[in-house]
Structures are given as structure tokens and as C-alpha cells.
Design an enzyme around this catalytic site. Structure first.
Site, PDB file in Angstrom:
ATOM      1  N   ASP A  30     -44.215 -11.264 -50.216  1.00 14.38           N
ATOM      2  CA  ASP A  30     -43.507 -12.640 -49.652  1.00 14.38           C
ATOM      3  C   ASP A  30     -44.164 -13.677 -50.621  1.00 14.38           C
ATOM      4  O   ASP A  30     -45.324 -13.707 -50.900  1.00 14.38           O
ATOM      5  CB  ASP A  30     -43.956 -12.717 -48.275  1.00 14.38           C
ATOM      6  N   LYS A  35     -48.393 -16.109 -44.649  1.00 13.16           N
ATOM      7  CA  LYS A  35     -47.719 -15.078 -44.172  1.00 13.16           C
ATOM      8  C   LYS A  35     -48.449 -13.864 -44.627  1.00 13.16           C
ATOM      9  O   LYS A  35     -48.825 -12.956 -43.687  1.00 13.16           O
ATOM     10  CB  LYS A  35     -46.316 -14.771 -44.658  1.00 13.16           C
ATOM     11  N   PHE A 157     -30.010  -1.441 -38.302  1.00 14.45           N
ATOM     12  CA  PHE A 157     -29.561  -1.806 -37.009  1.00 14.45           C
ATOM     13  C   PHE A 157     -30.589  -2.023 -35.824  1.00 14.45           C
ATOM     14  O   PHE A 157     -30.788  -1.423 -35.019  1.00 14.45           O
ATOM     15  CB  PHE A 157     -28.726  -0.476 -36.397  1.00 14.45           C
ATOM     16  N   GLU A 160     -33.530  -7.522 -32.139  1.00 18.62           N
ATOM     17  CA  GLU A 160     -34.810  -7.963 -31.768  1.00 18.62           C
ATOM     18  C   GLU A 160     -35.359  -7.901 -30.483  1.00 18.62           C
ATOM     19  O   GLU A 160     -34.739  -7.593 -29.374  1.00 18.62           O
ATOM     20  CB  GLU A 160     -34.421  -9.540 -31.649  1.00 18.62           C
ATOM     21  N   LYS A 210     -22.289  -2.193 -41.469  1.00 21.49           N
ATOM     22  CA  LYS A 210     -23.138  -3.019 -40.830  1.00 21.49           C
ATOM     23  C   LYS A 210     -22.117  -4.399 -40.098  1.00 21.49           C
ATOM     24  O   LYS A 210     -22.541  -4.650 -39.064  1.00 21.49           O
ATOM     25  CB  LYS A 210     -24.165  -3.653 -41.853  1.00 21.49           C
ATOM     26  N   LEU A 270     -19.804  -4.804 -22.157  1.00 15.56           N
ATOM     27  CA  LEU A 270     -18.631  -5.364 -21.581  1.00 15.56           C
ATOM     28  C   LEU A 270     -18.998  -5.819 -19.952  1.00 15.56           C
ATOM     29  O   LEU A 270     -18.779  -5.225 -19.173  1.00 15.56           O
ATOM     30  CB  LEU A 270     -18.165  -3.901 -21.230  1.00 15.56           C
ATOM     31  N   GLY A 273     -20.528 -13.200 -19.363  1.00 14.11           N
ATOM     32  CA  GLY A 273     -21.648 -13.898 -19.140  1.00 14.11           C
ATOM     33  C   GLY A 273     -21.440 -15.126 -20.053  1.00 14.11           C
ATOM     34  O   GLY A 273     -20.547 -15.586 -20.166  1.00 14.11           O
ATOM     35  N   GLY A 277     -25.570 -14.932 -28.665  1.00 15.50           N
ATOM     36  CA  GLY A 277     -26.319 -15.788 -29.546  1.00 15.50           C
ATOM     37  C   GLY A 277     -27.093 -15.027 -30.687  1.00 15.50           C
ATOM     38  O   GLY A 277     -26.761 -13.752 -30.856  1.00 15.50           O
ATOM     39  N   CYS A 280     -27.774 -12.877 -35.601  1.00 16.20           N
ATOM     40  CA  CYS A 280     -26.939 -12.036 -36.333  1.00 16.20           C
ATOM     41  C   CYS A 280     -25.452 -12.198 -35.806  1.00 16.20           C
ATOM     42  O   CYS A 280     -24.758 -12.229 -36.784  1.00 16.20           O
ATOM     43  CB  CYS A 280     -27.454 -10.511 -36.051  1.00 16.20           C
TER      44      CYS A 280
END
Ligand code: UGA
Length: 446
Positions: A30, A35, A157, A160, A210, A270, A273, A277, A280
Site C-alpha cells: 500500500d 496503513k 464475494f 462486509e 461479479k 426478499l 425494507g 446501501g 457495492c
């Protein structure tokens, strides 16, 4: 294998740590020295459940280290994963970080004599690995793809909050590759994931898998929200009952030979709500719509998926103003700021437009989130919000409560509300509370 990972964000770091746990020697690269130092001290620069433990363990065992020296990392590894950010500017995904990474890898490969595989892990539109990354590496290195190096595409895949589990126990591993040798190296990288379905494709197919996967989930959510919004307009129908009925379709929840049903976690997409958000779904759906446009194809369905989602916070507001038309001077509690439970990430959270609107109406806003408060303070830098350290405090002396995020902590909020006199209105954006258990209830889909 010796693996270098470029970019120590959420995807790069989780991938690096998990590959080290799978006994590869990993170096994370990085630009950000701070970091890099944190990682080398076993401190994750992002919050992700279980990450700190695995990071510390693998730094201590020296399977994982971080550096700012990209060239050394590439020269001393067999395979390089590109896991840098691909922000979306509204028109196209910004590939500049991917391009810089490809160029630097190419420059390093000039001096490498053995075969090297470069794998794109960042989410990129179809064609990027073969038409952008590969030619940049060829021109910077003076070497030939398929002969001196290979280019692969291995989408992630990872959800979070569950990224470590998703990496360590994947449902599928998609290996895109431009040639057999690249596929073979990628298979070796994942050889310890016994029993997992591995799909070998070309690079563009892997890239599309993806986008198609995230777009499907986002479509299911917007579909459920549209049905839920319609249910709300019809006396006597509740979307929760409707979706319970939909979930019982044996193609959705199969009945096994012993007569028991398997309820896939997919059914939770399904349910009506207050909208999706995160970093992704919104970005990927918009990027695919824009990609379609560039291919002269209107993506009518996915366009609508975004339109329904954009309007969904307004559904929460409508339920609030039905009971309290004039909100000036009222105190409104917002429960949950993160875009979903298990993370402090507020990107594209429905809480953002809702809080901004409440503020415009002259409300006093109280907010509570088990972990996202710090993030919220940055997002609402110029807003006067009373952040509460406890759930009970957040619903004290309020006129209404807007429940935005499905945190487990909110399950017992009905009891806390019943103890109040008068009871505040609850606008339940996640249908977490029994609608008959409190006096003033409004929910999406009721
Ligand atoms: C999503 C995908 O689920 C991952 O498979 C993918 O790898 C990842 O994007 C990515 O592209 O990196 P993530 O954004 O972390 O992962 O979150 P999800 O748990 O899928 O939630 C996305 C949105 O859907 C959230 O707003 C959440 O509130 C909503 N959601 C999620 C539901 O409405 N219902 C659910 O059951 C789960």
C-alpha cells in the site's frame, strides 16, 4: 505460494490475511505508510469482524507483512493480486488505480525471468483485465502475455461484516484466466479450499459474474420494496405475510426428502425494507447500467432497481409525516446509521438522506448506532446531532423513532417503548418489531 496483494483496503487486506491463514506467504502493498505500519503491528486499518485476530496471528507467524515497496513485492512473489479501488464517477468506473498498478507491475516484471501471474480482484467491468490491464503490463514490461506472464480475474464475494467467513468458507471460487497456465496457478492458490465449487472461465465472464451476482441481489431488494410499498396502500395486507407466502415456494425454500424445508439466506433479500446501501450494490448496479449504455443497450430493469432504491427513504418519511405533519421542533430518534448491521460503514446508508431531511424540517435529531457513530460524525460534520451512547438514551423524550439498520440490539425495542408514557411513534424500516406490540407503529409494507 508467494503472493503479493496490491491495495490494503477491505478486499486486499481480507484476501491477504486469509491467504496467509491458508499458509501462503503474503505481502500486502500500500502507498499509505501509516496503513502499512498498522498492518505490520497487527492493527487492522478497517473494522471487520475477526480480522484483528487473524491479522495478528499471521503477522506474528511472519506469513504476512506489509510494505510500500511494490517492485520488491512483485519480484519476490509468484502471483500478484490487484485489489485497488475502482470508484464510480456516475459515468464510468474509474480505472486509474488499476492502470497505475498494472503499469508498476509491468515495470517490475521487466526484471523478472520466471513466469508471473497478475490477477485482478477489484470489481471491474467486462473487458478490463484483457483490454486494459494486459496491454499495459505488456507495454511496461516488454514481455508477452501467455508466454512470460498471465492475466487472471478472480472476483470477490465478500460481505462486509462477514468477509473473513466468506473468504475462508466460500460458496464458489471463480477463476478467470486468459490461458491454461494462469488457470493452473490460480487453482494452486486455492488448492486448500477442498470441496468448494470452482468455476473456470475467461476473464470477461469472471468480471460479469461479479456484476450479475450483485445486481441480482439488489434487484430482489428493490422488487421486494416495490411490492411492499404497494401492500402499504391496500387495507388489510402486510408485506411480511406476503413474503412469508412467497418464501414458501419450494423453488425458493426447497423441501428435502425428510420433509424439512431448507430456508436459504437469500430469502432475506426478499423482504421489504428501507433500501439497500453500502459500497457495492449502488456502485455496481450504476456501473453496469452505464456499461450497458456504452454498449448501446438501455438497462431498463437495473435503472428501475436504482430508482426504487433512491425513493425508498421517502417511504420512511411519508410514514412519519402521516402522524406528525409539522416536524419543526420535534425530537426524532434515528436508530442505526450503518448501511447494514455488523459494520461501521455508512456509505449510501438510507440513514443519510433521512437525517438530512429531518434536519431541514427543523427537528432535533438523536442518533444511536452500536459502532458507526464515529463514521457518522464525519458524514454529518456540519449537522447538529445528539449522538447517544446507549439505546435507552436514544429513545428517551422523543416524538418518534426511525429504525433504519437491522442491528440485533434493536430487537427488544418494543419493551423499551412500552415503558414510555406517552409511547413515541415507531417507524420500522426493517420490520423488526411486532406491529401489534406497541401503540403507535408504522412499518414498510404495512
Ligand atoms: C455485497 C454482496 O452481498 C457480496 O456478495 C459482494 O461480494 C459485496 O457486495 C461486494 O461487491 O463486495 P455487502 O455490500 O457487504 O456485500 O452487503 P450485503 O450484506 O449483501 O448487503 C447489501 C445491502 O443489502 C445492504 O444495504 C443490506 O441492508 C441489504 N440487505 C442485505 C438486505 O436488504 N437484506 C439482506 O438480507 C441482506
Amino acid at each position: 505460494m508467494k503472493v503479493s496483494v496490491l491495495g490494503s483496503g477491505y478486499v486486499g487486506l481480507v484476501s491477504g490475511v486469509c491467504l496467509a491463514e491458508k499458509e501462503h506467504d503474503v505481502v500486502c502493498v500500500d502507498l499509505d505508510l501509516d496503513k502499512v505500519n498498522k498492518i505490520n503491528n497487527g492493527i487492522p486499518p478497517i473494522y471487520e469482524a475477526g480480522l484483528e485476530e487473524l491479522l495478528t496471528k499471521n503477522v506474528e507467524s511472519r506469513r504476512l507483512k506489509a510494505t510500500t515497496e511494490l517492485r520488491d513485492a512483485v519480484l519476490n512473489s509468484d502471483i500478484t493480486l490487484i485489489a485497488v479501488g475502482t470508484p464510480f464517477d456516475g459515468e464510468v468506473i474509474d480505472l486509474s488505480y488499476v492502470e497505475v498498478a498494472a503499469r508498476q507491475i509491468g515495470e517490475a516484471l521487466k526484471d523478472k525471468n520466471s513466469y508471473h501471474v497478475v490477477v485482478v480482484k477489484s470489481t471491474v467491468v467486462p473487458g478490463t483485465s484483457d483490454e486494459v490491464v494486459l496491454p499495459i503490463i505488456e507495454s511496461a514490461s516488454g514481455k508477452k502475455a501467455g508466454v512470460d506472464f498471465g492475466v487472471g480475474m478472480n472476483p470477490e464475494f465478500l460481505r462486509e461484516g462477514e468477509a473473513i467467513i466468506d473468504f475462508m468458507y466460500p460458496d464458489r471460487i471463480v477463476l478467470g484466466g486468459g490461458d491454461e497456465r494462469t488457470h493452473a496457478v490460480l487453482e494452486q492458490l486455492y488448492s486448500s479450499f477442498a470441496g468448494v465449487d470452482i468455476l473456470k472461465t475467461n476473464n470477461s465472464t469472471a468480471e460479469m459474474i461479479k456484476y450479475a451476482s450483485n445486481s441480482l441481489l439488489a434487484t430482489m431488494i428493490s422488487f421486494s420494496n416495490e411490492i411492499g410499498n404497494l401492500c402499504s396502500l391496500i387495507e388489510g395486507i402486510d408485506a411480511v405475510d406476503v413474503f412469508n407466502g412467497v418464501h414458501l415456494d419450494k423453488r425458493v425454500s426447497p423441501i428435502m426428502n425428510d420433509g424439512k424445508r431448507v430456508v436459504p439466506s437469500l430469502t432475506s433479500y426478499l423482504e421489504a425494507g428501507c433500501g439497500f446501501g453500502g459500497s457495492c450494490f449502488p456502485k455496481d448496479v450504476k456501473a453496469l447500467v452505464a456499461y450497458g449504455k456504452r454498449k448501446n443497450m438501455r438497462m431498463n430493469l437495473l435503472d428501475s432497481v436504482m430508482a426504487v432504491n433512491r425513493d425508498q427513504p421517502q417511504q420512511m418519511i411519508n410514514r412519519l409525516t402521516k402522524h406528525i405533519p409539522d416536524l419543526a421542533g420535534k425530537t426524532i430518534s434515528v436508530l442505526g446509521l450503518a448501511f447494514k448491521p455488523g459494520t461501521d460503514d455508512m456509505r449510501e446508508s438510507p440513514a443519510i438522506p433521512i437525517i438530512m431531511w429531518l434536519h431541514e424540517q427543523g427537528c432535533k435529531v438523536k442518533a444511536y448506532d452500536p459502532i458507526a457513530q464515529h463514521e457518522a460524525e464525519a458524514v454529518f460534520e456540519h449537522y447538529d446531532i445528539e449522538y447517544c451512547s446507549k439505546l435507552s438514551e436514544a429513545i428517551d423524550d422523543v416524538d418518534a423513532i426511525m429504525l433504519i439498520t437491522r442491528w440485533d440490539d434493536f430487537k427488544n425495542i418494543g419493551q423499551l417503548i412500552r415503558e414510555k408514557n406517552p409511547q413515541p411513534l415507531l417507524v420500522d424500516g426493517r420490520r423488526m418489531i411486532d406491529k401489534n406490540s406497541i401503540e403507535n407503529y408504522e412499518g414498510i409494507g404495512v
